[in-house]
Design a protein around this motif. Structure first.
Motif, mmCIF file in Angstrom:
data_model
loop_
_atom_site.group_PDB
_atom_site.id
_atom_site.type_symbol
_atom_site.label_atom_id
_atom_site.label_comp_id
_atom_site.label_asym_id
_atom_site.label_seq_id
_atom_site.Cartn_x
_atom_site.Cartn_y
_atom_site.Cartn_z
ATOM 1 N N UNK A 61 0.833 -1.403 -0.093
ATOM 2 C CA UNK A 61 -0.036 -0.045 0.182
ATOM 3 C C UNK A 61 0.901 1.226 0.074
ATOM 4 N N UNK A 62 1.960 1.097 0.787
ATOM 5 C CA UNK A 62 2.927 2.483 0.787
ATOM 6 C C UNK A 62 3.453 2.551 -0.720
ATOM 7 N N UNK A 63 3.617 1.498 -1.400
ATOM 8 C CA UNK A 63 4.229 1.541 -2.735
ATOM 9 C C UNK A 63 3.011 2.170 -3.775
ATOM 10 N N UNK A 64 1.964 2.514 -3.471
ATOM 11 C CA UNK A 64 1.072 2.986 -4.453
ATOM 12 C C UNK A 64 1.183 4.462 -4.343
ATOM 13 N N UNK A 65 1.842 5.017 -3.479
ATOM 14 C CA UNK A 65 2.196 6.252 -3.626
ATOM 15 C C UNK A 65 2.700 6.964 -4.907
ATOM 16 N N UNK A 66 3.637 6.109 -5.415
ATOM 17 C CA UNK A 66 4.719 6.191 -6.209
ATOM 18 C C UNK A 66 4.039 6.718 -7.741
ATOM 19 N N UNK A 67 3.060 5.862 -8.251
ATOM 20 C CA UNK A 67 2.972 6.049 -9.613
ATOM 21 C C UNK A 67 2.169 7.581 -9.602
ATOM 22 N N UNK A 68 1.096 7.768 -9.080
ATOM 23 C CA UNK A 68 0.383 9.083 -9.276
ATOM 24 C C UNK A 68 1.550 10.319 -9.172
ATOM 25 N N UNK A 69 2.392 10.238 -8.202
ATOM 26 C CA UNK A 69 3.455 11.104 -8.169
ATOM 27 C C UNK A 69 4.329 11.332 -9.495
ATOM 28 N N UNK A 70 4.740 10.154 -10.051
ATOM 29 C CA UNK A 70 5.267 10.066 -11.199
ATOM 30 C C UNK A 70 4.563 10.695 -12.625
ATOM 31 N N UNK A 71 3.360 10.444 -12.348
ATOM 32 C CA UNK A 71 2.476 11.178 -13.399
ATOM 33 C C UNK A 71 2.329 12.575 -13.383
ATOM 34 N N UNK A 72 2.139 12.882 -12.027
ATOM 35 C CA UNK A 72 1.954 14.665 -11.685
ATOM 36 C C UNK A 72 3.220 15.156 -12.270
ATOM 37 N N UNK A 73 4.347 14.599 -11.809
ATOM 38 C CA UNK A 73 5.643 15.139 -12.292
ATOM 39 C C UNK A 73 6.021 15.221 -13.764
ATOM 40 N N UNK A 74 5.525 13.997 -14.410
ATOM 41 C CA UNK A 74 5.409 14.025 -15.929
ATOM 42 C C UNK A 74 4.760 15.251 -16.609
ATOM 43 N N UNK A 75 3.617 15.522 -16.049
ATOM 44 C CA UNK A 75 2.923 16.597 -16.464
ATOM 45 C C UNK A 75 3.664 17.926 -16.348
ATOM 46 N N UNK A 76 4.172 18.015 -15.092
ATOM 47 C CA UNK A 76 4.785 19.372 -14.432
ATOM 48 C C UNK A 76 6.032 19.335 -15.539
ATOM 49 N N UNK A 77 6.975 18.293 -15.849
ATOM 50 C CA UNK A 77 7.940 18.402 -16.767
ATOM 51 C C UNK A 77 7.572 18.711 -18.137
ATOM 52 N N UNK A 78 6.704 18.215 -18.521
ATOM 53 C CA UNK A 78 5.920 18.653 -19.934
ATOM 54 C C UNK A 78 5.863 20.141 -20.116
ATOM 55 N N UNK A 79 5.256 20.788 -19.056
ATOM 56 C CA UNK A 79 4.896 22.040 -19.080
ATOM 57 C C UNK A 79 6.109 22.926 -18.986
ATOM 58 N N UNK A 80 7.182 22.550 -18.708
ATOM 59 C CA UNK A 80 8.285 23.269 -18.287
ATOM 60 C C UNK A 80 9.651 22.702 -19.258
ATOM 61 N N UNK A 81 9.411 21.885 -19.937
ATOM 62 C CA UNK A 81 10.570 21.195 -20.647
ATOM 63 C C UNK A 81 10.703 22.283 -22.036
ATOM 64 N N UNK A 82 12.089 22.402 -22.344
ATOM 65 C CA UNK A 82 12.308 23.111 -23.461
ATOM 66 C C UNK A 82 12.363 22.059 -24.718
ATOM 67 N N UNK A 83 12.314 21.146 -24.680
ATOM 68 C CA UNK A 83 12.561 20.253 -25.894
ATOM 69 C C UNK A 83 11.774 18.607 -25.510
ATOM 70 N N UNK A 84 10.477 18.547 -25.772
ATOM 71 C CA UNK A 84 9.672 17.302 -25.707
ATOM 72 C C UNK A 84 10.232 15.996 -26.376
ATOM 73 N N UNK A 85 10.801 16.599 -27.410
ATOM 74 C CA UNK A 85 11.432 15.098 -28.109
ATOM 75 C C UNK A 85 12.558 14.536 -27.247
ATOM 76 N N UNK A 86 13.402 15.397 -26.550
ATOM 77 C CA UNK A 86 14.549 14.932 -25.879
ATOM 78 C C UNK A 86 13.843 14.176 -24.705
#
Length: 251
Positions: A61-86
């Motif tokens: 159950x503790x491990x279930x915290x990980x995936x939503x956080x990675x998804x959240x930060x993936x979206x944050x990264x997309x909005x701030x990345x200079x090169x989505x292809x990289x």
């Protein structure tokens, strides 16, 4: 006086949890989860019951915290990345680099094509969002509603591909990534919707509910972090766990 107020406002903005802190929460919870899945289940297979089933569920159950956080930060990264292809290229490369460690840890085999690691899920999700952005911003494709419909079709197709490829979290994972982006201005709806989708994967995913609080505490700052540490940690810790299980029980 105006300068002082501005300084206070900036200081308030920095309070809370940075992206780096959220990543560490995800990494630690993922590590606990994988230790449980690889080592505890490995010990059970040889008749050692050092951990009860109830304790096992708590650790998973503790491990279930990980995936939503990675998804959240993936979206944050997309909005701030200079090169989505990289960004896409990094996920794609590490998906393949993690394939053998993932198979060794969870399938006790060098190659197992029946289940794929989470980097593939993140890659398909990010690719879907990149296509959504491209289509909705390109006015040459017609009216706004038509471009948005095309974007949704792309997201649905990539969710289907993820499920077809048996990636970790499958269609639910890509759908969560899509919701994290499309509903980013409606945070409570985004988080509850994502949690509801993950429930289809397993009722245990409801243990990720504390993430809703963590997302509220996010301060929008990247924080101090190594660019590649979190990428490298994934295959490295899986190799470590697979090796440790083999040393302990030769399985």
């Amino acid at each position: 006086m105006e300068a002082e107020i501005t300084g206070v406002e900036i200081e308030k903005k920095k309070r809370g949890l940075s992206g780096s802190v959220l990543k560490w929460v995800a990494v630690i919870s993922m590590f606990i989860d994988h230790c449980t899945a690889v080592l505890v289940e490995g010990s059970w297979s040889v008749g050692i019951r050092a951990v009860s089933y109830e304790q096992y569920l708590v650790l998973r159950g503790i491990g279930r915290l990980a995936f939503p956080i990675y998804c959240f930060l993936l979206v944050e990264g997309l909005q701030h990345t200079r090169n989505v292809k990289k960004y896409l290229a990094r996920l794609f490369v590490f998906a393949f680099l993690s394939d053998i460690p993932f198979d060794l840890a969870f399938r006790k085999s060098v190659f197992h094509f029946g289940y794929q690691n989470v980097f593939f899920t993140l890659f398909f999700g990010l690719l879907g969002l990149a296509l959504w952005q491209y289509l909705t911003e390109k006015k040459d494709f017609g009216a706004a509603w038509w471009r948005q419909l095309l974007g949704l079709v792309c997201l649905a197709a990539l969710a289907w591909i993820a499920e077809l490829c048996h990636t970790d979290y499958g269609w639910q994972g890509v759908t969560v990534i899509a919701l994290m982006y499309l509903l980013r201005k409606l945070p409570w709806l985004r988080d509850l919707g994502s949690l509801g989708v993950l429930y289809f994967s397993s009722p245990l995913e409801l243990a990720a509910a504390p993430d809703l609080v963590l997302f509220r505490l996010y301060n929008g700052e990247r924080g101090r972090q190594s660019k590649y540490f979190f990428y490298i940690f994934y295959p490295a810790h899986l190799l470590l766990l697979a090796g440790l299980r083999w040393l302990l029980w030769r399985i």
